[in-house]
Design an enzyme around this catalytic site. Sequence first.
Site, PDB file in Angstrom:
ATOM      1  N   PHE A   1      51.643  31.921  54.814  1.00 35.77           N
ATOM      2  CA  PHE A   1      52.182  32.551  53.466  1.00 35.77           C
ATOM      3  C   PHE A   1      52.163  31.641  52.177  1.00 35.77           C
ATOM      4  CE2 PHE A   1      55.052  35.873  52.754  1.00 35.77           C
ATOM      5  CZ  PHE A   1      54.744  37.269  54.089  1.00 35.77           C
TER       6      PHE A   1
ATOM      7  N   GLN B   1      62.303  37.997  40.931  1.00 33.97           N
ATOM      8  CA  GLN B   1      60.788  37.673  41.435  1.00 33.97           C
ATOM      9  C   GLN B   1      59.963  38.900  41.432  1.00 33.97           C
ATOM     10  OE1 GLN B   1      59.991  36.857  45.447  1.00 33.97           O
ATOM     11  NE2 GLN B   1      59.095  35.651  44.304  1.00 33.97           N
TER      12      GLN B   1
ATOM     13  N   HIS C   1      56.626  40.668  42.718  1.00 29.78           N
ATOM     14  CA  HIS C   1      56.020  40.096  43.623  1.00 29.78           C
ATOM     15  C   HIS C   1      54.506  40.194  42.988  1.00 29.78           C
ATOM     16  CE1 HIS C   1      53.875  41.177  47.109  1.00 29.78           C
ATOM     17  NE2 HIS C   1      54.672  40.027  47.558  1.00 29.78           N
TER      18      HIS C   1
ATOM     19  N   LEU D   1      54.873  48.065  47.639  1.00 35.01           N
ATOM     20  CA  LEU D   1      54.412  46.111  47.790  1.00 35.01           C
ATOM     21  C   LEU D   1      52.965  45.910  48.737  1.00 35.01           C
ATOM     22  CD1 LEU D   1      55.541  43.421  47.950  1.00 35.01           C
ATOM     23  CD2 LEU D   1      56.586  44.018  49.988  1.00 35.01           C
TER      24      LEU D   1
ATOM     25  N   GLU E   1      52.396  40.173  51.528  1.00 33.52           N
ATOM     26  CA  GLU E   1      51.505  38.439  50.700  1.00 33.52           C
ATOM     27  C   GLU E   1      50.562  38.139  51.978  1.00 33.52           C
ATOM     28  OE1 GLU E   1      54.324  35.476  49.326  1.00 33.52           O
ATOM     29  OE2 GLU E   1      53.788  34.366  49.720  1.00 33.52           O
TER      30      GLU E   1
ATOM     31  N   ARG F   1      54.991  32.796  44.105  1.00 35.12           N
ATOM     32  CA  ARG F   1      54.678  34.046  43.971  1.00 35.12           C
ATOM     33  C   ARG F   1      54.045  34.299  42.262  1.00 35.12           C
ATOM     34  NH1 ARG F   1      58.799  37.685  48.051  1.00 35.12           N
ATOM     35  NH2 ARG F   1      56.767  37.469  49.910  1.00 35.12           N
TER      36      ARG F   1
ATOM     37  N   HIS G   1      60.810  42.431  42.976  1.00 35.09           N
ATOM     38  CA  HIS G   1      60.905  42.668  43.838  1.00 35.09           C
ATOM     39  C   HIS G   1      62.330  42.074  44.727  1.00 35.09           C
ATOM     40  CE1 HIS G   1      59.106  41.708  47.744  1.00 35.09           C
ATOM     41  NE2 HIS G   1      59.253  41.118  48.288  1.00 35.09           N
TER      42      HIS G   1
ATOM     43  N   ARG H   1      61.526  32.104  45.395  1.00 36.27           N
ATOM     44  CA  ARG H   1      61.476  32.129  46.706  1.00 36.27           C
ATOM     45  C   ARG H   1      60.163  32.511  47.124  1.00 36.27           C
ATOM     46  NH1 ARG H   1      61.235  36.583  49.563  1.00 36.27           N
ATOM     47  NH2 ARG H   1      61.212  37.896  48.619  1.00 36.27           N
TER      48      ARG H   1
END
Lengths: 606, 249
Positions: free
Chosen positions: A121, A234, A236, A250, A253, A309, A380, A416
């Site tokens: 990730f 954030q 995304h 969404l 990722e 991100r 997000h 994050r």
Amino acid sequence: MTQHQVVEYDVVVIGAGGAGLRAAIEAATKGASVGLICKSLLGKAHTVMAEGGVAAALANVDDRDSWKVHFADTMRGGHYLNAWRMAELHAQEAPERVRELEGWGALMDRTPDGLINQRNFGGHAYPRLAHVGDRTGLEMIRTLQDHGIHEGIDVHMEVTVSKLLMDGGRCAGALAYDRELGRFKAFRAKAVVMATGGIGRAFLVTSNSWEYTGDGHALAYHVGAELVDMEFVQFHPTGMVWPPSVRGILVTEGVRGEGGILKNSEGRRFMFEDIPPLYKESTADTPEEGWRYVVGDREARRPPELLTRDHVARKIVKEVQEGRGSPHGGAFLDIAWIKEHIKDSEDHIKKKLPSMYHQFKELAGIDITKEPMEVGPTTHYAMGGIRVDPDSQMSTTVPGLFAAGECAAGLHGANRLGGNSLSDLLVFGKRAGEYAAEFAAGNTPVHLQDEQIDLAVQEALSPLERDPGADVGPYRLQYELQHLMQDKAGIAREESGLAEALDELQELKTRAQAMGAGGSREYNPGWHTTLDLQSLLTVAEAVVMASQARKESRGAHSRLDYLDKDPEWGTVNLVLKKGHDGEMELRREVIPEIPEELQKIIEEQG
Amino acid sequence: MKTTTFKVWQGNSDGGELKTYEIEVDQGYVVLDAIHRIQAEQANDLAVRWNCKAGKCGSCSAEVNGSPKLMCMTRVDELPADQPITVEPMRTFPIVKDLVTDVSWNYEVKASIKRFSPKTADHGDGSWDMDQYDVERPQEFRKCIECFLCQDVCHVLRDHQLHDRFAGPRHYVYVANMEMNPIDTGDRVAELREELGIGYCNITKCCTKVCPEGITITDNAIIPLKERVVDQSYDPLARLIKLVKGSGD
């Protein structure tokens, strides 16, 4: 005098996503009587939508991983604004929190040796995310739910909190109403755990469900809790962009973790351009090296699609702005291309990313095993939230009020890392529950004041008493707010827009206070929206104020008029608190100096 | 954009009726989008449950043109264009208001089922070794999003209202997930036969057909559980004769 029922517990947990459930379980295990308040039905909270995985340095796939590497990755990802003690506890405790879920019935995907499997990730040095295909959140919430229902917790479903109740300076419970009949309940509790999640609904394009209206942030703020890091929202990088009805949903990722690449309309992998200095050393030079990393070559470095991100989202926006976007204003995310390397790529994709396959097939008519997806940034996650003591999760200013998960702040700093939210809610959900139970056991009972409750009930009922036809209606007003925040406090911000946003928010506040809701008290979403608006307006103001104050670009906060990071801002958090006159006050607070041994870990990990 | 007619059931436990709304439908609209537009523009207090709008939470279950569906995963352009689209609440559960039903019975049934109980951990860190092959079977059941559409369509509940002695497909899937978990030690066979009433299921597979997660409820969960009940509860010889005669249960 209004009528209300009084319910009493040692600990009341507000919110029943992962953090709330984990807190409730822990508090009950420690012997506290626990009431758990859910805004929706149990098991439907936003945790259910988490896809890619939960980050924990189990080192099952790569034995070089350890809590120290996870700690350093989290700090780097957060641009060093994180509460380092939280990042330390999180990295240390996440593995145990993940393992214990299997003892409660969870079944994660396995390695060939039969251990919990882990995937790559963004921003994580090694494969670190324990997962179940791309439905990890569902696995976690269902596991916590099915364990929690046997722990003696009273669950109050479809109940919304409208105010926190105070006994002097101490948090003493909450006033709430049930959606079915609109009856009020006063929860009296020696400790309250806030676990209400995020604020995504303050923006137009979001991956968040209707519930994410910043209730916990706002409720806590109004009784004197401090909010911190509110400028860091954030976006995304990969939300769906087409058709319009699914905009913002969404796209995990995990697609990139499994080898998905980003391309512009010219077919170029634009992520290979502008690698941030912090990640230069650890990013692949060529597509070939990137692929080797995906398939587990320990000598290879990460493909640039797996950068953090904040960076990926900005890069997509840049491509679109410069005219190289996809037809509907995004970028192309291609997982189908792995057929060049994998023989049964169609089956492989369906197995690794089943709900993505399903989602695009059903909602966009796209077969992701054959064609690229169109993706673009979507609101997000809120890095900012209630400021807490890192160990106990108690509010820095309101005794008896605890917070965990997304509505609490500190762990993630300016950005994050994917997978760190699910581990966050387990680690700090447990801690909040534990310390709340301890606080309840060690403190005297609280008293509720009828006047306080009556006032709160009247306030909550007032929209029903006003003329619903006087303005555009609650949904439209919420839409105006979302539009405003998207345009002026979204992924790219500047002074003029933020200043306008502050003025316009004041105007919306006045209108919201005069807003009427038609219909009765019984299951009335319109009425509910008038109450949600109050929370949304508070958090929107907090986001705008903090964004205006931070005159630099860092992590998720991008200023068009201050494009670079400013070292002076690199050691400062912005703290918001309600002033004596009721106005929002902002101050800069220098981050406490990091202990030498933690600093050493950061340096060692590069 | 084109105008489409929706007939939405509105009312409460005392009764209700289909109300007609004409709305503009954007490209890619799902039924839930249409309901939201009606709510925002014409009926602010229209009651509907929803959360994720992505087929992951199982909140927006309803009957669209008479079929049990998730509203968020049902595209308007895939429904017949020449007739109004009807949206009604699930019929198997008591009405709360409009499209919202009282599904609390499901939560009570689940809480009554014997909980998961793992064997001692294989390792000192509290972990267990499990093969991917062994976890895949129960993982299918763990895809369940608790939309309760299987409960809605099951005739034992829908038509015969045997809620007091029949747990319904959702809960057999839940039991199957624990029974087939490689580290679970619980035995729920007697419970399945008695309190959970699995014998009332006569395998019409309606539940499997409506499952939005594609769980093979009947074949993979209910039938193996029924076999366990039979294996444990009845004389094996009598069972053999029964099987030879071809009159399974």
